[in-house]
Design a protein around this motif. Structure first.
Motif, PDB file in Angstrom:
ATOM      1  N   VAL A  19      -1.293  -5.502   7.121  1.00 39.96           N
ATOM      2  CA  VAL A  19      -3.183  -6.855   7.243  1.00 39.96           C
ATOM      3  C   VAL A  19      -2.715  -7.536   6.874  1.00 39.96           C
ATOM      4  O   VAL A  19      -2.513  -8.123   5.391  1.00 39.96           O
TER       5      VAL A  19
ATOM      6  N   SER B  35      -9.425  -2.068   1.777  1.00 38.80           N
ATOM      7  CA  SER B  35      -9.610  -0.801   2.002  1.00 38.80           C
ATOM      8  C   SER B  35      -9.057  -0.844   4.206  1.00 38.80           C
ATOM      9  O   SER B  35      -8.567   0.743   3.948  1.00 38.80           O
ATOM     10  N   LEU B  36      -9.055  -1.518   4.527  1.00 39.96           N
ATOM     11  CA  LEU B  36      -8.015  -1.332   5.852  1.00 39.96           C
ATOM     12  C   LEU B  36      -6.816  -1.085   5.566  1.00 39.96           C
ATOM     13  O   LEU B  36      -6.264  -0.319   6.412  1.00 39.96           O
TER      14      LEU B  36
ATOM     15  N   SER C 112      -6.802   2.022   4.081  1.00 33.02           N
ATOM     16  CA  SER C 112      -6.557   3.586   5.289  1.00 33.02           C
ATOM     17  C   SER C 112      -5.311   3.715   5.424  1.00 33.02           C
ATOM     18  O   SER C 112      -4.987   4.870   6.292  1.00 33.02           O
ATOM     19  N   HIS C 113      -4.507   3.059   5.905  1.00 35.15           N
ATOM     20  CA  HIS C 113      -3.376   2.817   6.693  1.00 35.15           C
ATOM     21  C   HIS C 113      -2.198   2.255   5.910  1.00 35.15           C
ATOM     22  O   HIS C 113      -1.285   2.454   6.835  1.00 35.15           O
TER      23      HIS C 113
ATOM     24  N   GLU D 124      -8.520   1.777  15.247  1.00 36.01           N
ATOM     25  CA  GLU D 124      -8.195   1.726  14.208  1.00 36.01           C
ATOM     26  C   GLU D 124      -8.726   1.110  13.214  1.00 36.01           C
ATOM     27  O   GLU D 124      -8.182   0.776  11.537  1.00 36.01           O
ATOM     28  N   LEU D 125      -9.806  -0.007  13.499  1.00 42.39           N
ATOM     29  CA  LEU D 125      -9.867  -0.976  12.700  1.00 42.39           C
ATOM     30  C   LEU D 125     -11.275  -0.103  11.557  1.00 42.39           C
ATOM     31  O   LEU D 125     -11.329  -1.267  10.736  1.00 42.39           O
ATOM     32  N   ASN D 126     -11.585   0.594  11.579  1.00 45.15           N
ATOM     33  CA  ASN D 126     -12.469   1.620  10.836  1.00 45.15           C
ATOM     34  C   ASN D 126     -13.852   0.878  10.232  1.00 45.15           C
ATOM     35  O   ASN D 126     -14.896   1.020   9.629  1.00 45.15           O
TER      36      ASN D 126
ATOM     37  N   TYR E 208     -12.670  -5.769   3.159  1.00 46.91           N
ATOM     38  CA  TYR E 208     -12.632  -5.400   4.100  1.00 46.91           C
ATOM     39  C   TYR E 208     -10.910  -4.644   4.082  1.00 46.91           C
ATOM     40  O   TYR E 208     -10.043  -3.707   4.832  1.00 46.91           O
ATOM     41  N   ALA E 209     -10.437  -6.227   4.151  1.00 46.11           N
ATOM     42  CA  ALA E 209      -8.592  -5.927   4.523  1.00 46.11           C
ATOM     43  C   ALA E 209      -8.180  -4.941   3.680  1.00 46.11           C
ATOM     44  O   ALA E 209      -7.231  -4.605   3.798  1.00 46.11           O
TER      45      ALA E 209
END
Length: 178
Positions: free
Chosen positions: A4, A23-24, A27-28, A163-165, A20-21
């Motif tokens: 990311v 968190s993304l 999560s991945h 994929e972006l939640n 957000y970044a």
């Protein structure tokens, strides 16, 4: 997802984009790459840059200045990262659009996250944020400008929405992306 990218902007929207970044990336279970650009009063020249947040003081780019700005970048995010260690920092001296495209082609990230300061905001001194996102050859997520749960996506990000939640009712296309 193999990374990311976050274009660091030191603003309220930049903070939302960082959250957000991160968190993304969590999560991945992938790397978060944070890019900061030295801003210059000149469009194409980057040998003189602003050294203060108010953009009133400038200085020539030297190895010492780069080291100082790199340290400031890392320290600015250190507390907010918590225990997340899969993070890379890059202080960029070149033109924003060119550097971000180069890093995307190199595979440093698959999705780019940017704080959406305001509609029509200048990006890199040569275009608007919306024009940059529409022309970018990868998924871009803008966070803001009104709330941390408002997202604007380019076409390539919309294609990867699962994929972006991002909840269905929280995102909008950038300038007519379908």
């Amino acid at each position: 997802m193999n990374g990311v990218g976050l274009c660091a902007t030191f603003s309220r929207q930049g903070d939302w984009a960082f959250d957000y970044a991160l968190s993304l990336a969590r999560s991945h279970k992938t790397k978060l790459n944070v890019f900061q650009f030295l801003e210059s009063p000149y469009t194409m020249r980057r040998d003189v840059v602003f050294v203060d947040a108010a953009k009133t003081k400038t200085a020539p780019v030297t190895p010492d200045l780069i080291a100082q700005k790199d340290k400031e970048l890392r320290m600015g995010f250190d507390d907010r990262l918590g225990d997340y260690t899969d993070v890379g920092f890059r202080l960029c001296e070149g033109v924003d659009e060119v550097e971000l495209r180069k890093c995307f082609r190199r595979g440093d990230y698959e999705v780019l996250v940017i704080g959406y300061i305001e509609k029509g905001a200048s990006f890199g001194g040569t275009t608007t944020i919306e024009e940059f996102c529409e022309k970018f050859h990868g998924p871009v997520v803008l966070v803001g400008p009104e709330t941390p749960s408002t997202f604007y996506l380019n076409k390539l990000a919309i294609d990867r929405i699962t994929e972006l939640n991002i909840p269905e009712d929280k995102w909008h296309p950038i300038n007519g992306s379908k």
